[in-house]
Every structure is written in structure tokens, then in C-alpha cells.
Design a protein around this motif. Sequence first.
Motif, PDB file in Angstrom:
ATOM      1  N   PRO A 296      87.250  19.414 -36.798  1.00 20.19           N
ATOM      2  CA  PRO A 296      88.502  18.687 -36.623  1.00 20.19           C
ATOM      3  C   PRO A 296      89.640  19.614 -36.213  1.00 20.19           C
ATOM      4  O   PRO A 296      89.711  20.764 -36.643  1.00 20.19           O
ATOM      5  N   ASN A 297      90.510  19.085 -35.389  1.00 19.69           N
ATOM      6  CA  ASN A 297      91.652  19.838 -34.868  1.00 19.69           C
ATOM      7  C   ASN A 297      92.927  19.277 -35.490  1.00 19.69           C
ATOM      8  O   ASN A 297      93.212  18.083 -35.379  1.00 19.69           O
ATOM      9  N   GLY A 298      93.704  20.146 -36.137  1.00 24.74           N
ATOM     10  CA  GLY A 298      94.911  19.693 -36.807  1.00 24.74           C
ATOM     11  C   GLY A 298      95.947  19.099 -35.877  1.00 24.74           C
ATOM     12  O   GLY A 298      96.828  18.345 -36.308  1.00 24.74           O
ATOM     13  N   ALA A 437      97.095  17.556 -39.225  1.00 25.27           N
ATOM     14  CA  ALA A 437      97.633  18.639 -40.054  1.00 25.27           C
ATOM     15  C   ALA A 437      98.769  18.160 -40.950  1.00 25.27           C
ATOM     16  O   ALA A 437      98.993  18.720 -42.033  1.00 25.27           O
ATOM     17  N   ASP A 438      99.489  17.121 -40.527  1.00 23.79           N
ATOM     18  CA  ASP A 438     100.618  16.644 -41.319  1.00 23.79           C
ATOM     19  C   ASP A 438     100.175  15.986 -42.620  1.00 23.79           C
ATOM     20  O   ASP A 438     100.987  15.810 -43.543  1.00 23.79           O
ATOM     21  N   GLY A 439      98.913  15.606 -42.699  1.00 24.51           N
ATOM     22  CA  GLY A 439      98.434  14.951 -43.910  1.00 24.51           C
ATOM     23  C   GLY A 439      98.373  15.864 -45.115  1.00 24.51           C
ATOM     24  O   GLY A 439      98.237  15.394 -46.246  1.00 24.51           O
ATOM     25  N   ALA A 440      98.476  17.187 -44.891  1.00 24.30           N
ATOM     26  CA  ALA A 440      98.409  18.127 -46.013  1.00 24.30           C
ATOM     27  C   ALA A 440      99.535  17.895 -47.004  1.00 24.30           C
ATOM     28  O   ALA A 440      99.391  18.167 -48.206  1.00 24.30           O
ATOM     29  N   ALA A 441     100.647  17.377 -46.526  1.00 21.00           N
ATOM     30  CA  ALA A 441     101.798  17.181 -47.408  1.00 21.00           C
ATOM     31  C   ALA A 441     101.518  16.135 -48.478  1.00 21.00           C
ATOM     32  O   ALA A 441     102.175  16.126 -49.529  1.00 21.00           O
TER      33      ALA A 441
END
Length: 996
Positions: A296-298, A437-441
Motif C-alpha cells: 500500500p502507498n500512503g 497516510a492521513d488515517g494514522a491520526a
Amino acid sequence: MTDIPPHPSAPDEVPLSVNQEAMWVGWRVDPAAATHVVPVACAVTGELAMPRLRRAVAALGARHPMLRGRVVTGATGARLTWRDAAPIPVTERAVTAPRQEALLAAAHGRPFDLGHGPLARVEVLRGPTYTVLLFVVHHIVFDGTSVVPLLLDLQRAYAGGELGPAADPAPMEAAALRSLALSDGPEGDADRTFWRELLAEPTARPTLPRRPPADGTFRSRTLGIDPELETRLRDLAHQTGTSYFTVMFAAHVLLLRHHTAHDDPLVAAPHHGRSGPDPTRHVGYFVNVLPYRPRPNGKQTHREYLHHFHGHVREVLTHHSLPLPALLRAASLTGPEAHERTHETVFQYWNTTVDDRLDVRDVALSAPEGTCRLEVIDMLDVADYALTVMLREDKTGSTMVWKDPDGRFDDETLRRLSEDYLAVLHDMVERPEARVADGAARMSPPLSLSHTEPTPSAAPAPARERCPEVDTRLMTAIADVWKEVLGLPSVAATDSFFELGGHSLLATTLVDRIARRLHVDLAPADLFGNPRLRDLTGVVERRAAGRSARHTAPEHPTGPIPASPFQQGLWLAQRMDPQHARYHIPLSWAVDGPLDTPALKAALTDLVARHEILRSGFVERDGVPHLEVMPPWTPDLDEVDLQDTAQAEFDHAVTEWGERAAHTFSIADGRMLRAALHTGPGGRRTLSLCVHHLVLDGGSVPLLLRELRKCHRAATGSGPPLPAPRRQYADLLAHWAERGSGDTEFWRRRLDGAPSTLDLHPPQQTAPHGQFTLALPTDVTAALAPVRAAYQVSDFMIAVCAVAAALHRQTGLDDLTLGFPVASGRPPAFRDVLGPSMNTLLLRTGCTPRTTVAELLQQVRDEIIAGMAHQDVPFEHVVRLMRPPRRPGRTPYLDVLVNSVDRSGWSIDLGAARLTPLTTGDHADGDSKVPLTVTTSTTDEGSLRVTLAYRGDQVDRTAAADLTDQVTALLSDHLPASLQAPVHTRPTTRSEVTGR
């Protein structure tokens, strides 16, 4: 449907599949382990009548006798048998522990004995406030899809209904034989190439934090999916053209990406492995576990990521049939360290809603004395993975279960993983256009990496045991054979043959090669009893009475080197008939998308420079052709504009270009590759290559394409500079020369008295070559399934039998030979060496007036297996050994060639252009190097395709058409019906044949 006559083998046993053998070997290594035990726990409401339950379980054991089976070994390897098997035991006992604790103790506290059986047991646990009916079955005979049909049969038997005779073991036997054939036969070549490429680069190490060490406690955490969230997830799946499972699986990969802090997690998921008209109604083991590596690519949005993940899943499932041990062996991912990398997490999917006959939450067991109800409450199975995540669907909705079978993770880790998984699901449905990648928050901080420096209290890893008690030179020689057979770069003294992916068929090959090379008496039973390299070396050492075996690697050859026997035969044929360029390979691809022509020219130039075989001239030394490496050169790329032509005219022009190109080859100068880019009607383009058979064969085409893609990427700057290849074709020739020519005495005995030519009805005058395509039904592969299962044969063996039967009928001969090409064995070190590695094996069939088609099929099967076991002897050596009578223009023993072609690895991307292989190249001249060539292949839809090409100067067209007609009739609908008929009885009906 026509009845299939019984196979000579016993009806109460089946061979183990490759995956089943892996489980059996694992059990032998650690018989006390709870791995591969499948417990199905059912909460009981109402009174369970024990007498009825015992009778019902006895009926289950009679209906599904493999549940009572055991594993036995013999000359043919490991098999599952239920001959004289004991009944499935049923016990009832009172327990005082909490329900989960009591279930775990009952399920995992008593390991199965695979050598004695039975492989299932039933327990009724009566606790203070609960009653549980517990089925415990070993995975070797049972998978998750088997739960529903087993419960349905229990329901029927408990009510007093009849279950019928014992279930037909043919589906399990067919699956096992298919797995064995794919694991080592040519049928699995395309799958092995796919998995080797997918897993080629180093995979990430396990990265989820674990206890140092595991405490052995089974932990689980269950998480229900809110119905509203489930609805939104299904809507997202519909919008992105994926499935609900794919979305849930994709979310799990994103979770791992976050907590492992890298974009390349390797995750496994089972594939049901079932086929046929009613695949979900069999009880047995059919599953295969597949590794997924979606990367997967962030920067992707969730929607883009789901499209990407969906494509990856489809690509993986296209190659689902290769057994897990075989695909890992193909990718050189074997041994304990690789196991740690490939077996960290598995994502299971148990969907009971696909079968509307049963609700696993409410199974009624009815009887005149009353009704009780069962609710399946858990699947407490222990998979061979550190962490198991299960998506369970039933009529009440979806549930996620996180299982830690060995206590490798703490409760806090399971809590964070499960809660963060929910956060990923919410983020995907609420913000499908947001970046991954924004889902890390929305998740907790990433978990720490598992591979940290050990704490002072951690015990150091035991050192690898040294083996001074055996001759190290002898062990090195035996290790070389292991590496060849298993396709591994290295093996260690303490490695087990079966733990490295070996199985019974490979065991036979290994033992045979060791015995022949080291001149010792060795049997498969010696390997089964001594599976570790050190122990087997001790056996060989004792048998050899202390003799050591020296085995040194050949030095890198310099100067001209003798051509391979295959090349020598082509070279001689070319010299004898220089006017007919029949020894070239025309290849064509449809080009979809813009193709960078200058980069293609540069890539072709680099390809020639990198691979010496593409610039090797063939020069004569003492009457023998030698390869002499020439300086790099630039192949021509003809650009031909045919936009104003009709499609048929365009196709003909592409074929004619290949014929003309072949006549321009310079064998002595080493320039035997030409390229062309044709532009046809509508601007559609075709890329063509014409390569001499001296430097390429069909099995090398996927490697040629992979190398061309690497060179193209380097030329465009989108890929790294390429290092020089470590080995060249001359090194491979030296390896074959050092290996020796094998057991020639086998072929002398096999061909003694065999006819060297056949009467194939030559034409009255020379005519053009031709080709017929057999008009086979689209379901022919499925129709032949009972034959494959009953006689343990492959589709290729069936096709060879049909050809042999037709030849016996047409020629009236009671003795004939056929040839079939195989790829000579290559050790792992030579996998990326470009060049031909073909050998032609011979099979001989005998046919009296009373020989049946079934007996002929058995002959063909035995001949092919025996030939494959002695493929080290080049065909040309066999001919020289036998000195048969010769006829001008004919190759002894080779009037008929049966070939199996697989082009599944022939599609690539060159930049933005997609290259898809075309059927151009199947033309009659190209396939008619012998009087008759029968070619089998598989269409994109999975159907069997067969063509028959003939040489118009050696076979009459009418005779070729008649032969095609007979083969068509046998394969279409006459083979099952004709199995007990004499071979010389012709079909009563004729099938339509299309010819050209």
C-alpha cells in the motif's frame, strides 16, 4: 453421466496433498503441538439425547470415513487410509471451569495421533451453567467450509434420517493429485514464476511486538461490526467494484502498515480451493493459504487503494492452485527464518451465509423425545501463524475475532489492534477520498518493532549444531542434490527435507538421484525415517562403507564451449536443410498504450549485451558445434506501417515478416534475434520478435520478457542501473557437463526393440504444411475430472493417451513411440540464465487387440513418470546409444511430438505500454519440426485447447484430419465411455473438426 470403472488402488485411501503432507511432517516433528487442530464449539440449549448423539456420530463416521482415518507411509509416499478404522469417539463429562477455559483444555489438551487415528472426536462438556457440544477435528481432513455440511449431516442423522453410503473420496484425491502435479510438474511453471516474482525482493521481518518468550496461553478478542457500519462498508465495496471481504482484508493490511511502520507487509489468507458444481457440500480438506503483498502507498486515497488492492487480490487468485509449500520453495522462502517472515499473520474469512440450508446460530436437533438447539459459538483453531484474524459472517451480522494461539502478544496489543481496525474501517467509509497516510491520526501510536535487541533476561538463541560425526564432503554432495530437487540456494545440516517443502514425489526423485550419483542402495523409507540432512548423510555413509563423495563446482568456462546436445541436434539439422528455417520462434504481442520506441531499441541492445547467449556464434570444432561469445551488437527494429490493410492481411504480413527474418539469421556471427513494430488497422500495433531456437526456447520466454522490462526501465531512467548477470549460459552448459548424462541403461531397456519410425500415410506429392484445431467442448476439462481422479492422471496425460490410441488405431501398430519436451533441471543459481534448456523424453506404448483404453492410460501415466525420473539423459544421447534405423528427413523415435504450452507469463508492461501475447507463432511451419505435433494449452477461460500440426511433405492431409477427428472424439465424449473398450475399437461417431 458415464460410470468410471474403479481404479486399481484401494477405495479406502487417498494420497496426501502437498499441504496435507506439510501438516503430517509438522506433526512428526512435534506430535504434541496443537497446531492444525480445528475445534467447533456449539452451545446447547435443551436436552441433548446422548444415545441419539452417539448413533448420529457413528453415522457421520460412516458417511465421512476420512474423519476416522490415519496417515500411513509406503513406497508411494504418505497416504490417508480409513481401512479397518476405529469409530469416532464420543465422551461426556462434567467440568467446573469457566466455559472458555474448559473448551480450550478439551480442544487443545489432547493432541491427535496421525499415525493411528481417528482424526476426529466429539465431547459433551457439562458445566455449572452451560452445556457444550465440541467437535475436534484435525485440519488434515477438515477445513472451515466443511463445518456447515457436517452439521447438516449431524442434524439429519440425529433425527433418524439416513445419510447414504460413504462419500466419494474422488474430490479429495483429485485435489491431492492436482497439488502434486502443480508442485513439481510443468503445469505449475507459470504459477511458480508468478510467486517467485511477487516474493522475489526481501520481505519485511515480523514487526508486531511479541512476548519474550510466548507464555503458551490462548488469547482471543471478539469485536462485533455495527450493522450501520457494515452497510456503509458494503456500499463502499459496491462503489469501488470490490467485495465486502476485500474491503475488510484491505483494512487489515492498512492496520499492519501503520503498526509495523512500513509499506510492505506480507499477509496470508486462505483460499477455499474447491471446484465443481456443488463445492461447498464436501467434507474434507481442500484449502490453500496464499501470501498477499499489496504494498500500500500512503499517497493513495482510500478509493484508489481499494482499486489497487482489488487488482492485487485478483492477480493472486489467478495463481491460487500452487500449494503453499511449493510457492514458498519457488521463492526460496524456506527454513525457520523465512517461516518467521511468512507466517506472522493470517486473515481468515468464514461466511456461513453462502449456504441457506443452515443457520449456524440456530441448529435444531429434533427427535420424538424432544428438540435441542445448537449455536456455533467459536472456532478455536490454532493456525501455524503468530496472529489469526477472522472475519465471521452469519445471519446475525459480522464479527471480527483476533486469536493469539500461543500467547505471543499481550492483551493490550490485541485491544489496540482491534480498536484501531475499527478506526480504519470508519475512516474508509467516512473519507474515501482521504489519503491512506492521513488515517494514522485516528489510530493509536504505532506499536514498537518486534525485532529489538534481546533483554538480559532473554535466553540466547541456541547455536546451530555442528556435525563432526559425518563426512562433511559427503554431506556437501548430498546437500547439492537437496538444493537441486528443492530449488533452494542452500540447506543446513539440521534442516528437514519435509520442513523445506519436500513431499513424497520429490522424495522419490531425491532418493533416486542420491542413489545414482553416490552408488548407494537408498529407498524412500530411508528419507522418511531420517528426514534431516545430517541423519540422511549418516545413512548414506554407512551404506557406502565409509566412501566419501567429492563434488566441486565447475570453474567458469573460457573460450569456445561445446553446445548442448539439444543445440547440437538443431545445428546439424540446420546444416542438412539450410533452405527451410524451421528452427525459429516467432513471438508477437499486441501493444496497448504508448510505446517508447527509442527506449525499446536501447533495451534490445542492452539485452543482447547482458546475455551472452544472444551474441554467441556457433562455430565448428572437430565436427562439433561450439559456442563462441561475440561482441555486443544492436538488433534491428523494423517499423512497418500497414494501417491501410485489412486485419487478415495485416496478420498474414506479421507472420510473413517472421519467416523472412528467420532467413536473415547469422548462426556463425551470433546474430539470431530480430524485432519489428507493425502498425495495423485503426493504429493498433504489434511487437514481434523472431529468435532462433538455438538461443531460446518457450520456457525461457518469461525470463526474456522480464529482462527486457528491466532494460527498458533502465533506458527510460525509471529503474536502477542493472548489474552484470552473475552467471551466463556457458556456466549452465558447464554445470550440465559436470553433472553427467544420467542413467542411459534405463533408456536402453525402455527402447529395446521399439520402432524408430511410424507409418503416417505420406502424401502422394508434397503439399503445404497444415494445422487443425480440435473442436472441444468448453467444459471438456470439467468433464474429464472423474477420469483424472480415478486414474491419478493429468490433462496432459489424458491428451497423450488419446493421441496414442488414435495412432494405434490408424496405423494398426501394436508398438509405437511418442516424444514430449521437458525443461532440463536448473539449480536456483541458474534461474536467471537465459537460453534453451529443453530435452525431449520418449514414451513407448504397447497395444494388443485386447488392450483397453484404461490400460493404455495407465501405460502413458507410468511411462511419463518414469521418463521424468530419468530426464537427465539428453535425447540425442539416447539416439546414439540405440543406433536405430534412420529415414531421410526423420528423427528416430520422434515422428510424433506432444507438447504442453503455457503462455500465462508472457504479458508485460514496457513503460505505459501493455504487451499481451497473440496466437501468431502457432502457424503450421513453426510447429511442424516433426511429421506430427500435437500441442495442448489452456485458454484464458480455463478450457483445454488442442491443435494438431502436420508436415505436408510427410503426412497426407486426409490422414491428419482423420487422426484429429479420432483424438477429438476421445477427448470430447468418448474417453469416459471407452475406458473399458479395446483401443482398436474406433469411435462410432465423429466430431466436427475445424482446419486450416
